[in-house]
Design a protein around this motif. Structure first.
Motif, PDB file in Angstrom:
ATOM      1  N   VAL A 126       0.986  -1.286   0.087  1.00 19.25           N
ATOM      2  CA  VAL A 126       0.280   0.436   0.345  1.00 19.25           C
ATOM      3  C   VAL A 126       1.140   1.197   0.029  1.00 19.25           C
ATOM      4  N   SER A 127       0.501   2.002  -0.849  1.00 16.29           N
ATOM      5  CA  SER A 127       1.463   3.490  -0.847  1.00 16.29           C
ATOM      6  C   SER A 127       0.322   4.189  -0.286  1.00 16.29           C
ATOM      7  N   PHE A 128       1.351   5.799  -0.730  1.00 16.50           N
ATOM      8  CA  PHE A 128       0.477   7.316  -0.355  1.00 16.50           C
ATOM      9  C   PHE A 128       0.972   7.966  -0.876  1.00 16.50           C
ATOM     10  N   GLU A 129      -0.211   8.914  -1.299  1.00 19.99           N
ATOM     11  CA  GLU A 129       0.004  10.673  -1.417  1.00 19.99           C
ATOM     12  C   GLU A 129      -0.606  10.991  -0.690  1.00 19.99           C
ATOM     13  N   LEU A 130       0.657  11.787  -0.352  1.00 20.73           N
ATOM     14  CA  LEU A 130      -0.269  13.415   1.314  1.00 20.73           C
ATOM     15  C   LEU A 130       0.044  14.239   0.075  1.00 20.73           C
ATOM     16  N   PHE A 131      -1.251  15.363   0.232  1.00 24.55           N
ATOM     17  CA  PHE A 131      -1.501  16.699  -0.222  1.00 24.55           C
ATOM     18  C   PHE A 131      -1.592  17.543   1.189  1.00 24.55           C
ATOM     19  N   PRO A 132      -1.551  18.453   0.075  1.00 24.45           N
ATOM     20  CA  PRO A 132      -1.705  19.695   1.275  1.00 24.45           C
ATOM     21  C   PRO A 132      -3.036  20.715   1.309  1.00 24.45           C
ATOM     22  N   ILE A 133      -3.377  20.958   2.490  1.00 23.99           N
ATOM     23  CA  ILE A 133      -5.384  21.710   1.945  1.00 23.99           C
ATOM     24  C   ILE A 133      -5.182  22.776   1.198  1.00 23.99           C
ATOM     25  N   THR A 134      -5.953  22.566   0.426  1.00 27.13           N
ATOM     26  CA  THR A 134      -6.000  24.368  -0.146  1.00 27.13           C
ATOM     27  C   THR A 134      -7.558  24.131  -1.067  1.00 27.13           C
ATOM     28  N   SER A 135      -7.431  25.807  -1.639  1.00 28.06           N
ATOM     29  CA  SER A 135      -8.567  25.358  -2.091  1.00 28.06           C
ATOM     30  C   SER A 135      -9.368  24.603  -2.823  1.00 28.06           C
ATOM     31  N   ASN A 136      -8.733  23.877  -3.218  1.00 26.64           N
ATOM     32  CA  ASN A 136      -9.360  22.929  -4.351  1.00 26.64           C
ATOM     33  C   ASN A 136     -10.063  21.141  -3.869  1.00 26.64           C
ATOM     34  N   SER A 137      -9.624  21.688  -2.264  1.00 32.48           N
ATOM     35  CA  SER A 137      -9.396  19.623  -1.152  1.00 32.48           C
ATOM     36  C   SER A 137     -11.245  19.794  -0.989  1.00 32.48           C
ATOM     37  N   ASN A 138     -11.592  20.696  -0.706  1.00 32.88           N
ATOM     38  CA  ASN A 138     -13.386  20.325  -0.754  1.00 32.88           C
ATOM     39  C   ASN A 138     -13.748  19.826  -1.878  1.00 32.88           C
ATOM     40  N   ARG A 139     -13.167  20.121  -3.417  1.00 29.02           N
ATOM     41  CA  ARG A 139     -13.814  19.738  -4.606  1.00 29.02           C
ATOM     42  C   ARG A 139     -13.196  18.441  -4.595  1.00 29.02           C
ATOM     43  N   LEU A 140     -12.552  17.762  -4.197  1.00 25.51           N
ATOM     44  CA  LEU A 140     -11.682  16.183  -4.798  1.00 25.51           C
ATOM     45  C   LEU A 140     -12.040  15.544  -3.891  1.00 25.51           C
ATOM     46  N   LEU A 141     -12.186  16.079  -2.516  1.00 24.01           N
ATOM     47  CA  LEU A 141     -13.112  15.121  -1.145  1.00 24.01           C
ATOM     48  C   LEU A 141     -15.070  15.033  -2.185  1.00 24.01           C
ATOM     49  N   ALA A 142     -15.246  16.387  -2.600  1.00 26.76           N
ATOM     50  CA  ALA A 142     -16.461  16.366  -3.897  1.00 26.76           C
ATOM     51  C   ALA A 142     -17.079  14.761  -4.603  1.00 26.76           C
ATOM     52  N   LEU A 143     -15.772  15.037  -5.441  1.00 28.35           N
ATOM     53  CA  LEU A 143     -15.454  14.036  -6.474  1.00 28.35           C
ATOM     54  C   LEU A 143     -15.198  12.853  -6.097  1.00 28.35           C
ATOM     55  N   GLY A 144     -14.661  12.395  -5.266  1.00 26.54           N
ATOM     56  CA  GLY A 144     -13.745  11.265  -4.073  1.00 26.54           C
ATOM     57  C   GLY A 144     -12.828  10.930  -5.036  1.00 26.54           C
ATOM     58  N   GLU A 145     -12.390  11.865  -5.582  1.00 26.69           N
ATOM     59  CA  GLU A 145     -10.598  12.144  -6.068  1.00 26.69           C
ATOM     60  C   GLU A 145      -9.643  11.844  -5.302  1.00 26.69           C
ATOM     61  N   ILE A 146     -10.120  12.031  -3.348  1.00 25.22           N
ATOM     62  CA  ILE A 146      -9.169  11.448  -3.055  1.00 25.22           C
ATOM     63  C   ILE A 146      -9.319  10.628  -1.509  1.00 25.22           C
ATOM     64  N   ASP A 147      -8.790   9.867  -1.313  1.00 27.19           N
ATOM     65  CA  ASP A 147      -9.593   8.549  -0.109  1.00 27.19           C
ATOM     66  C   ASP A 147      -9.668   9.482   1.254  1.00 27.19           C
ATOM     67  N   LEU A 148      -8.903  10.561   1.661  1.00 25.98           N
ATOM     68  CA  LEU A 148      -9.311  10.590   2.891  1.00 25.98           C
ATOM     69  C   LEU A 148      -9.091  12.022   3.241  1.00 25.98           C
ATOM     70  N   LEU A 149      -9.624  13.271   3.826  1.00 26.32           N
ATOM     71  CA  LEU A 149      -9.562  14.470   4.101  1.00 26.32           C
ATOM     72  C   LEU A 149      -9.541  14.326   5.832  1.00 26.32           C
ATOM     73  N   LEU A 150      -8.521  14.934   6.141  1.00 29.45           N
ATOM     74  CA  LEU A 150      -7.481  15.269   7.735  1.00 29.45           C
ATOM     75  C   LEU A 150      -8.397  16.832   7.801  1.00 29.45           C
ATOM     76  N   ALA A 151      -8.530  17.270   8.912  1.00 26.39           N
ATOM     77  CA  ALA A 151      -8.675  18.752   9.225  1.00 26.39           C
ATOM     78  C   ALA A 151      -9.347  18.829  10.199  1.00 26.39           C
ATOM     79  N   GLY A 152      -9.451  20.326  10.831  1.00 26.83           N
ATOM     80  CA  GLY A 152      -9.408  20.581  11.605  1.00 26.83           C
ATOM     81  C   GLY A 152     -10.758  21.101  12.340  1.00 26.83           C
ATOM     82  N   HIS A 153     -11.512  21.393  12.964  1.00 21.49           N
ATOM     83  CA  HIS A 153     -12.724  22.113  13.226  1.00 21.49           C
ATOM     84  C   HIS A 153     -13.165  23.561  12.601  1.00 21.49           C
ATOM     85  N   ALA A 154     -11.806  24.648  12.230  1.00 19.52           N
ATOM     86  CA  ALA A 154     -11.764  25.431  11.870  1.00 19.52           C
ATOM     87  C   ALA A 154     -12.202  25.592  10.218  1.00 19.52           C
TER      88      ALA A 154
END
Length: 307
Positions: A126-154
């Motif tokens: 199992v390999s990993f690709e780690l990406f920083p949080i950007t203004s496009n992260s929500n879109r990637l999550l909504a499209l199922g382009e990423i497996d996991l989003l980790l973020a604080g409540h803010a």
């Protein structure tokens, strides 16, 4: 393979074209030549009897009909991903996967990096690709382009978290030699010092201490503003500067650097750190096992906020 005359092999290319609206980017993403992507686009145009992408200056825009394809195509791809993640035997040490995770440097420091390292020993394929949080992260999550989003409540993801992984407190960090004397710092001394302020997410999202100070009606002297806490030790050592940071990160840094942790002298609520994933990842056994490990690493007595 064809279904109703449609070549199912072109489904991935269609989804990429709808998302990127750029032949060159799609070619890079799918590891195809531009001519191959252009050929696929021509075939898709013929099948749907619609241009799909129309040139506008140097760019392409979707036709109204192409926009109606985005949701159903994304849904199909998501369901296909969920299907391929299933196995009657569950998972084994030889399972091959790539986990794409959007995260902050904070998460890497407090346990994600260790989870990735340990998971590599448990499931080496199992390999990993780690990406920083950007203004496009929500879109990637909504499209199922990423497996996991980790973020604080803010950070406003736009949807409720699938899970709150842990909570964290706020602490002050200073040079052990030149920082405030003793093990505490008063409000007056805190406000009289020059500060290093961390602003995440493309320099727009601050730590929760910003909201705390704003509610109290105080302003601090921002001497240095940085995008990541990774450079804090170099900026603090040998100075009288103060940084305000999560307790978990402060604990980690004081173990290896000549720094001291002091209580944050204002009332606050604990910071919640959340996990988000697309619904197509529900039941993804590899992701579930990774989250179990990450949760285990982060599991420790909750750090109480000041009430």
């Amino acid at each position: 393979m064809r279904l109703n005359g449609f070549d199912l092999n072109q489904l991935i290319c269609l989804e990429a074209l709808l998302r990127d609206q750029n032949v060159s980017r799609v070619a890079d993403r799918l590891c195809l030549s531009q001519s191959a992507v252009s050929w696929n686009l021509a075939q898709l145009r013929e099948y749907f009897d619609d241009p799909l992408l129309v040139r506008s200056g140097r760019n392409f825009v979707l036709t109204p009909f192409a926009k109606t394809l985005i949701n159903p195509v994304t849904e199909i791809i998501g369901q296909a991903h969920a299907l391929t993640a299933k196995s009657p035997q569950g998972i084994s040490e030889t399972t091959e996967r790539k986990l794409k995770i959007v995260t902050s440097h904070y998460a890497a420091t407090v346990g994600l990096a260790e989870a990735v390292r340990q998971f590599g020993e448990i499931m080496p394929n199992v390999s990993f690709e780690l990406f920083p949080i950007t203004s496009n992260s929500n879109r990637l999550l909504a499209l199922g382009e990423i497996d996991l989003l980790l973020a604080g409540h803010a950070y406003n993801v736009g949807v409720p978290p699938n899970e709150t992984l842990f909570e964290d407190g706020i602490a002050c960090l200073a040079c052990a030699e030149n920082g405030p004397a003793g093990d505490t710092i008063t409000r007056e001394e805190y406000l009289s010092r020059k500060h290093i302020v961390i602003r995440y997410f493309e320099s727009s999202l601050a730590l929760d201490d910003e909201d705390v100070l704003r509610r109290e009606g105080f302003m601090r002297d921002r001497h240095v503003t940085i995008w990541s806490h990774s450079v804090l030790p170099q900026l603090l050592i040998g100075t009288q500067l103060i940084a305000t940071i999560s307790e978990r990160v402060a604990d980690t840094m004081t173990k290896t650097e000549p720094l001291k942790k002091l209580p944050f002298p204002f009332d606050y609520e604990n910071h919640k750190y959340n996990a988000y994933w697309h619904k197509s990842r529900n039941g993804d056994v590899v992701l579930t096992r990774f989250l179990d490990l990450f949760r285990e690493i982060c599991a420790r007595p909750a750090i109480k906020g000041r009430a």
